[in-house]
Write an enzyme that holds these catalytic residues in place. Structure first.
Site, PDB file in Angstrom:
ATOM      1  N   ARG A 126      11.646  11.020  10.430  1.00  0.00           N
ATOM      2  CA  ARG A 126      10.935  12.165   9.813  1.00  0.00           C
ATOM      3  C   ARG A 126      11.363  12.438   8.374  1.00  0.00           C
ATOM      4  O   ARG A 126      11.184  13.536   7.847  1.00  0.00           O
ATOM      5  CB  ARG A 126      11.079  13.430  10.655  1.00  0.00           C
ATOM      6  N   LYS A 148       2.929   9.876  -4.305  1.00  0.00           N
ATOM      7  CA  LYS A 148       1.860   9.391  -3.411  1.00  0.00           C
ATOM      8  C   LYS A 148       2.351   8.099  -2.769  1.00  0.00           C
ATOM      9  O   LYS A 148       2.728   7.161  -3.476  1.00  0.00           O
ATOM     10  CB  LYS A 148       0.574   9.109  -4.189  1.00  0.00           C
ATOM     11  N   GLU A 190      -3.702   1.564 -16.623  1.00  0.00           N
ATOM     12  CA  GLU A 190      -3.263   2.922 -16.255  1.00  0.00           C
ATOM     13  C   GLU A 190      -2.714   3.665 -17.475  1.00  0.00           C
ATOM     14  O   GLU A 190      -2.772   4.889 -17.532  1.00  0.00           O
ATOM     15  CB  GLU A 190      -2.212   2.873 -15.128  1.00  0.00           C
ATOM     16  N   LYS A 232       1.948  12.166 -16.750  1.00  0.00           N
ATOM     17  CA  LYS A 232       1.848  12.218 -15.290  1.00  0.00           C
ATOM     18  C   LYS A 232       2.734  13.341 -14.728  1.00  0.00           C
ATOM     19  O   LYS A 232       2.328  14.066 -13.820  1.00  0.00           O
ATOM     20  CB  LYS A 232       2.200  10.859 -14.661  1.00  0.00           C
ATOM     21  N   GLU A 242      -2.667  17.443  -5.168  1.00  0.00           N
ATOM     22  CA  GLU A 242      -4.054  17.192  -5.562  1.00  0.00           C
ATOM     23  C   GLU A 242      -5.046  18.202  -4.982  1.00  0.00           C
ATOM     24  O   GLU A 242      -6.054  17.845  -4.380  1.00  0.00           O
ATOM     25  CB  GLU A 242      -4.465  15.755  -5.186  1.00  0.00           C
ATOM     26  N   ARG A 246      -4.859  17.179 -10.289  1.00  0.00           N
ATOM     27  CA  ARG A 246      -4.292  15.827 -10.160  1.00  0.00           C
ATOM     28  C   ARG A 246      -5.363  14.749 -10.001  1.00  0.00           C
ATOM     29  O   ARG A 246      -5.135  13.589 -10.349  1.00  0.00           O
ATOM     30  CB  ARG A 246      -3.292  15.780  -8.993  1.00  0.00           C
ATOM     31  N   ASN A 250      -7.293   9.926 -11.285  1.00  0.00           N
ATOM     32  CA  ASN A 250      -8.110   8.898 -10.627  1.00  0.00           C
ATOM     33  C   ASN A 250      -9.307   8.482 -11.466  1.00  0.00           C
ATOM     34  O   ASN A 250     -10.264   7.896 -10.939  1.00  0.00           O
ATOM     35  CB  ASN A 250      -8.589   9.407  -9.268  1.00  0.00           C
ATOM     36  N   HIS A 253     -10.987   5.195 -10.796  1.00  0.00           N
ATOM     37  CA  HIS A 253     -10.514   4.694  -9.500  1.00  0.00           C
ATOM     38  C   HIS A 253     -11.597   4.673  -8.428  1.00  0.00           C
ATOM     39  O   HIS A 253     -11.510   3.895  -7.485  1.00  0.00           O
ATOM     40  CB  HIS A 253      -9.321   5.516  -9.010  1.00  0.00           C
ATOM     41  N   HIS A 257     -11.683   1.352  -6.696  1.00  0.00           N
ATOM     42  CA  HIS A 257     -11.350   1.145  -5.280  1.00  0.00           C
ATOM     43  C   HIS A 257     -12.477   0.413  -4.560  1.00  0.00           C
ATOM     44  O   HIS A 257     -12.234  -0.395  -3.650  1.00  0.00           O
ATOM     45  CB  HIS A 257     -11.054   2.486  -4.593  1.00  0.00           C
ATOM     46  N   HIS A 270      -5.262  -4.299  -8.841  1.00  0.00           N
ATOM     47  CA  HIS A 270      -5.622  -2.870  -8.875  1.00  0.00           C
ATOM     48  C   HIS A 270      -5.912  -2.424 -10.317  1.00  0.00           C
ATOM     49  O   HIS A 270      -6.919  -1.767 -10.589  1.00  0.00           O
ATOM     50  CB  HIS A 270      -4.482  -2.048  -8.267  1.00  0.00           C
TER      51      HIS A 270
HETATM   52  P1  NAD Z   1       2.063  -5.214  -7.116  1.00  0.00           P
HETATM   53  O1  NAD Z   1       3.018  -4.308  -6.501  1.00  0.00           O
HETATM   54  O2  NAD Z   1       1.250  -6.080  -6.232  1.00  0.00           O
HETATM   55  O3  NAD Z   1       2.816  -6.110  -8.189  1.00  0.00           O
HETATM   56  C1  NAD Z   1       2.105  -7.048  -8.911  1.00  0.00           C
HETATM   57  C2  NAD Z   1       2.705  -8.461  -8.799  1.00  0.00           C
HETATM   58  O4  NAD Z   1       3.822  -8.558  -9.673  1.00  0.00           O
HETATM   59  C3  NAD Z   1       3.224  -8.818  -7.427  1.00  0.00           C
HETATM   60  O5  NAD Z   1       2.972 -10.167  -7.170  1.00  0.00           O
HETATM   61  C4  NAD Z   1       4.724  -8.581  -7.566  1.00  0.00           C
HETATM   62  O6  NAD Z   1       5.489  -9.305  -6.651  1.00  0.00           O
HETATM   63  C5  NAD Z   1       4.959  -9.043  -8.962  1.00  0.00           C
HETATM   64  N1  NAD Z   1       6.108  -8.487  -9.647  1.00  0.00           N
HETATM   65  C6  NAD Z   1       6.595  -7.233  -9.570  1.00  0.00           C
HETATM   66  N2  NAD Z   1       7.566  -7.050 -10.471  1.00  0.00           N
HETATM   67  C7  NAD Z   1       7.718  -8.220 -11.106  1.00  0.00           C
HETATM   68  C8  NAD Z   1       8.568  -8.655 -12.166  1.00  0.00           C
HETATM   69  N3  NAD Z   1       9.380  -7.805 -12.784  1.00  0.00           N
HETATM   70  N4  NAD Z   1       8.475  -9.934 -12.567  1.00  0.00           N
HETATM   71  C9  NAD Z   1       7.584 -10.782 -11.990  1.00  0.00           C
HETATM   72  N5  NAD Z   1       6.734 -10.441 -11.005  1.00  0.00           N
HETATM   73  C10 NAD Z   1       6.805  -9.151 -10.586  1.00  0.00           C
HETATM   74  O7  NAD Z   1       1.001  -4.413  -8.014  1.00  0.00           O
HETATM   75  P2  NAD Z   1       1.144  -3.167  -9.005  1.00  0.00           P
HETATM   76  O8  NAD Z   1       0.107  -3.367 -10.015  1.00  0.00           O
HETATM   77  O9  NAD Z   1       2.536  -2.928  -9.421  1.00  0.00           O
HETATM   78  O10 NAD Z   1       0.754  -1.933  -8.071  1.00  0.00           O
HETATM   79  C11 NAD Z   1      -0.537  -1.819  -7.518  1.00  0.00           C
HETATM   80  C12 NAD Z   1      -0.454  -0.928  -6.304  1.00  0.00           C
HETATM   81  O11 NAD Z   1      -0.023   0.366  -6.697  1.00  0.00           O
HETATM   82  C13 NAD Z   1      -1.782  -0.762  -5.596  1.00  0.00           C
HETATM   83  O12 NAD Z   1      -1.594  -0.899  -4.210  1.00  0.00           O
HETATM   84  C14 NAD Z   1      -2.172   0.670  -5.942  1.00  0.00           C
HETATM   85  O13 NAD Z   1      -2.977   1.249  -4.959  1.00  0.00           O
HETATM   86  C15 NAD Z   1      -0.849   1.334  -6.070  1.00  0.00           C
HETATM   87  N6  NAD Z   1      -0.863   2.544  -6.906  1.00  0.00           N
HETATM   88  C16 NAD Z   1      -0.292   3.651  -6.407  1.00  0.00           C
HETATM   89  C17 NAD Z   1      -0.233   4.801  -7.165  1.00  0.00           C
HETATM   90  C18 NAD Z   1       0.486   6.009  -6.654  1.00  0.00           C
HETATM   91  O14 NAD Z   1       0.372   7.062  -7.272  1.00  0.00           O
HETATM   92  N7  NAD Z   1       1.236   5.907  -5.578  1.00  0.00           N
HETATM   93  C19 NAD Z   1      -0.785   4.805  -8.460  1.00  0.00           C
HETATM   94  C20 NAD Z   1      -1.351   3.637  -8.947  1.00  0.00           C
HETATM   95  C21 NAD Z   1      -1.382   2.491  -8.155  1.00  0.00           C
HETATM   96  N1  GLY Z   2      -2.422   7.539  -9.431  1.00  0.00           N
HETATM   97  C1  GLY Z   2      -3.013   8.775  -9.053  1.00  0.00           C
HETATM   98  C2  GLY Z   2      -2.043   9.838  -8.703  1.00  0.00           C
HETATM   99  O1  GLY Z   2      -0.854   9.645  -8.686  1.00  0.00           O
HETATM  100  O2  GLY Z   2      -2.446  10.915  -8.407  1.00  0.00           O
END
Ligand code: NAD
Ligand code: GLY
Length: 368
Positions: A126, A148, A190, A232, A242, A246, A250, A253, A257, A270
């Site tokens: 939890r 998030k 972003e 942010k 949100e 917030r 998006n 997005h 998405h 993404h």
């Molecule tokens: P990812 O986590 O898939 O990373 C991209 C690629 O880079 C992967 O293959 C990873 O292994 C590689 N990688 C990571 N660090 C590296 C490094 N230093 N050197 C070499 N390779 C490296 O993708 P991302 O773009 O980081 O994140 C996308 C995800 O984030 C999506 O699932 C999206 O929905 C989510 N997201 C979440 C929020 C939130 O607020 N929580 C906001 C935006 C995006």
């Molecule tokens: N990336 C959208 C949020 O964090 O709200």
């Protein structure tokens, strides 16, 4: 706390859930960065098969000076693995190592690792503490900040999750040296987003520095990460869960998405989907009489200069219908009505509905 060398600190003010975002070069191996985290015996680094060989060992060594035991969990890499099955690997490891509720999880990787580790931390016993150690540009400017967390469902992106804040975010810019160029571009999407929704002066600065950012100039990257985190933090500080504001984060997005789910997770990154989605959302804003053509063009040019696609993919023969169908399962949809983030004046975003026919026209205009 010992002095941390060359660090910028961005506070995120959320009452008892407040924390700091630390931004600098070479933070991972600095003992002081990890010193005053919550007490506990065990640390668990959650990472993936790509990042583990690059950065798990220096982090493990730094954490070993602070925790009695440090375990590492290595997940398969990729958006297509952001699901229940992979999440369960984290729980298997935590239970297998008999981790107690004072165990701190460290999410070492991009947004996929960060979102899944955060969700695991929110639900293991939890709730256990966790720290974000983002290693992609996208994760440093967006996903690691604001709490998030979650996983994808085959029917919709990020549909299962929780709001759960980390105890710290550590952005080591040196980790970006190993990032493939396509991932740098994805992160730039972003960063660009923050301009039209919140800060036109930042948009001017990004335009002037886009080539330096693509080339990973350390001074330009430091400013971009810091300013993005400040914006942010400002948004999340006002609307953590949100209820309203917030949602502006998006921008792009809703279309993005749909692209990700429609093509299959992992086909487009993404950030690529968001870059193209912003162009589509800009066209929609223009069609609704909110944004002028010059700003739509400016944004489109910048997205292209960042190395991102500006034409949407075709998802089906009945393309617009397929986009609309996918967008109806967006989290912002209300009673099946799609809600879009639009730019209603430069530097200001708002939520709007739009007639399906208008959205379909935008999709037809913007798709290859
Ligand atoms: P990812 O986590 O898939 O990373 C991209 C690629 O880079 C992967 O293959 C990873 O292994 C590689 N990688 C990571 N660090 C590296 C490094 N230093 N050197 C070499 N390779 C490296 O993708 P991302 O773009 O980081 O994140 C996308 C995800 O984030 C999506 O699932 C999206 O929905 C989510 N997201 C979440 C929020 C939130 O607020 N929580 C906001 C935006 C995006
Ligand atoms: N990336 C959208 C949020 O964090 O709200």
């Amino acid at each position: 706390m010992q002095q941390i060398s060359q660090v910028a600190e961005v506070p995120i003010a959320l009452g008892e859930r407040s924390y700091s975002i630390l931004i600098g070069h070479g933070l991972l191996g600095q003992e002081a960065v990890w010193q005053d985290l919550r007490p506990g015996n065990a640390a668990v680094i959650v990472t993936n098969s790509t990042v583990a060989p690059l950065y798990a060992e220096p982090l493990r060594q730094a954490l070993q000076r602070r925790y009695k035991v440090v375990h590492t969990v290595v997940l398969p890499d990729g958006e297509q693995h952001k699901n229940w099955q992979t999440l369960n690997l984290i729980f298997d490891a935590l239970l297998g190592h008999q981790c107690d509720r004072k165990t701190t999880l460290f999410a070492l990787g991009g947004g996929v690792v960060g979102d899944m580790t955060g969700f695991a931390a929110a639900s293991y016993m939890r709730g256990v503490p966790f720290v974000q150690v983002p290693t992609t540009l996208l994760a440093q400017v967006d996903s690691s900040v604001g709490g998030k967390t979650g996983i994808n469902h085959p029917l919709g992106k990020n549909m299962v999750g929780a709001f759960y804040q980390p105890h710290r975010v550590v952005c080591d810019l040196a980790t970006l040296d190993t990032l493939p160029p396509r991932e740098v571009s994805a992160g730039l999407a972003e960063i660009i987003k923050y301009g039209p929704i919140a800060d036109m002066a930042f948009l001017d600065w990004i335009e002037a520095n886009i080539d330096a950012l693509v080339a990973r100039d350390p001074v330009a990257l430091t400013h971009a990460v810091r300013r993005s985190c400040e914006i942010k933090a400002w948004v999340v500080g006002q609307d953590e869960r949100e209820a309203g504001l917030r949602a502006i984060l998006n921008f792009g997005h809703t279309f993005g998405h749909a692209i990700e789910a429609g093509l299959g997770y992992g086909e487009w990154l993404h950030g690529e989907a968001v870059g193209c989605g912003m162009v589509m959302a800009a066209h929609l804003s223009q069609r609704l009489g909110l944004m002028d053509a010059a700003l739509v063009q400016r944004l489109t040019t910048l997205v292209a200069r960042a190395g991102l696609p500006v034409r949407g993919p075709r998802l089906a023969t009945n393309n617009a219908e397929r986009y609309l169908e996918l967008m109806r399962v967006d989290k912002k949809a209300e009673g099946g009505d799609i809600r879009f983030v639009v730019i209603d004046s430069p530097g200001r975003a708002a939520m709007r509905g739009a007639p399906d026919a208008v959205v379909a026209e935008v999709i037809d205009t913007c798709c290859a």
